[in-house]
Design a protein around this motif. Structure first.
Motif, short mmCIF file in Angstrom:
data_model
loop_
_atom_site.label_atom_id
_atom_site.label_comp_id
_atom_site.label_asym_id
_atom_site.label_seq_id
_atom_site.Cartn_x
_atom_site.Cartn_y
_atom_site.Cartn_z
N MET A 1 0.77 -1.17 0.16
CA MET A 1 -0.12 0.14 -0.03
C MET A 1 0.95 1.37 0.24
O MET A 1 1.87 1.16 0.66
N LYS A 2 0.60 2.00 -1.02
CA LYS A 2 1.31 3.45 -0.84
C LYS A 2 0.32 4.57 -0.42
O LYS A 2 -0.85 4.49 -1.14
N LEU A 3 0.76 5.43 0.50
CA LEU A 3 -0.04 6.61 0.93
C LEU A 3 0.71 7.64 0.56
O LEU A 3 1.76 8.19 0.94
N LEU A 4 0.05 8.70 -0.32
CA LEU A 4 0.69 9.99 -0.47
C LEU A 4 0.11 10.91 0.16
O LEU A 4 -1.20 11.29 -0.07
N ARG A 5 0.71 11.88 1.02
CA ARG A 5 0.07 12.98 1.65
C ARG A 5 0.95 14.19 1.64
O ARG A 5 2.14 14.26 1.60
N SER A 6 0.22 15.38 1.52
CA SER A 6 0.74 16.48 1.52
C SER A 6 0.50 17.16 2.89
O SER A 6 -0.55 17.02 3.33
N ASP A 7 1.78 17.85 3.19
CA ASP A 7 1.93 18.47 4.43
C ASP A 7 1.50 20.22 4.12
O ASP A 7 2.18 20.79 5.35
N GLY A 8 1.68 20.64 2.94
CA GLY A 8 1.58 22.01 2.81
C GLY A 8 2.80 22.30 2.21
O GLY A 8 2.76 23.50 1.46
N GLN A 9 3.83 21.90 2.61
CA GLN A 9 5.38 22.39 2.08
C GLN A 9 5.80 21.44 1.11
O GLN A 9 6.90 21.33 0.41
N GLY A 10 5.45 20.20 1.04
CA GLY A 10 5.94 19.18 0.14
C GLY A 10 4.85 17.85 0.31
O GLY A 10 3.65 17.83 0.92
N PHE A 11 5.28 16.73 -0.02
CA PHE A 11 4.70 15.43 0.02
C PHE A 11 5.32 14.48 0.85
O PHE A 11 6.52 14.41 0.97
N CYS A 12 4.50 13.73 1.66
CA CYS A 12 5.07 12.45 2.26
C CYS A 12 4.63 11.07 1.55
O CYS A 12 3.53 11.07 1.42
N LEU A 13 5.59 10.34 1.57
CA LEU A 13 4.98 8.95 0.83
C LEU A 13 5.46 8.01 1.94
O LEU A 13 6.32 7.72 2.24
N TYR A 14 4.17 7.21 2.25
CA TYR A 14 4.12 6.16 3.29
C TYR A 14 4.05 4.84 2.34
O TYR A 14 3.21 4.96 1.48
N TYR A 15 4.86 3.87 2.74
CA TYR A 15 4.71 2.54 1.95
C TYR A 15 4.68 1.44 3.20
O TYR A 15 5.37 1.20 4.11
N LYS A 16 3.75 0.62 2.65
CA LYS A 16 3.37 -0.74 3.63
C LYS A 16 3.33 -1.89 2.90
O LYS A 16 2.36 -1.71 2.05
N VAL A 17 3.85 -3.10 3.39
CA VAL A 17 3.86 -4.33 2.27
C VAL A 17 2.76 -5.23 3.38
O VAL A 17 3.21 -5.31 4.75
N LEU A 18 1.74 -5.85 2.84
CA LEU A 18 1.05 -6.64 3.75
C LEU A 18 1.46 -8.16 3.75
O LEU A 18 1.80 -8.62 2.70
N GLY A 19 1.52 -8.63 5.10
CA GLY A 19 2.07 -10.03 5.35
C GLY A 19 1.06 -11.11 4.65
O GLY A 19 1.42 -12.13 4.11
N GLY A 20 -0.32 -10.69 4.67
CA GLY A 20 -1.14 -11.90 3.88
C GLY A 20 -1.30 -11.50 2.42
O GLY A 20 -1.95 -12.40 1.77
N GLY A 21 -0.78 -10.41 1.97
CA GLY A 21 -0.77 -10.39 0.57
C GLY A 21 -2.14 -9.86 0.04
O GLY A 21 -2.36 -9.70 -1.20
N HIS A 22 -2.80 -9.44 0.57
CA HIS A 22 -4.21 -8.67 0.20
C HIS A 22 -5.19 -8.03 1.30
O HIS A 22 -4.60 -8.26 2.48
N PHE A 23 -5.78 -7.11 0.81
CA PHE A 23 -6.42 -6.19 1.55
C PHE A 23 -7.84 -6.68 1.83
O PHE A 23 -8.60 -7.47 1.01
N PRO A 24 -8.45 -6.64 3.01
CA PRO A 24 -9.68 -7.06 3.57
C PRO A 24 -10.71 -6.01 3.27
O PRO A 24 -11.70 -5.70 4.10
#
Length: 62
Positions: free
Chosen positions: A1-24
């Motif tokens: 999963m990738k989450l892109l968030r703006s903080d007003g001065q730039g962007f933050c990219l959060y990245y997470k890999v799922l152990g089960g391989g899928h989203f519920p």
């Protein structure tokens, strides 16, 4: 999963890999899903929002 968030001065990219391989989550044709903050938090922590396990109830004092 990738989450892109703006903080007003730039962007933050959060990245997470799922152990089960899928989203519920229910699948949509276009891949877009709207989430509440609570749902996003549960998704990020790997909690199935349809059947959350809140653990033991709080201990009673007194």
């Amino acid at each position: 999963m990738k989450l892109l968030r703006s903080d007003g001065q730039g962007f933050c990219l959060y990245y997470k890999v799922l152990g089960g391989g899928h989203f519920p989550w229910l699948a949509r044709g276009d891949g877009a899903v709207r989430l509440t903050l609570a749902q996003l938090t549960m998704l990020w922590e790997g909690i199935d929002w349809r059947r959350p396990d809140w653990g033991a109830p709080p201990a009673r004092v007194g």
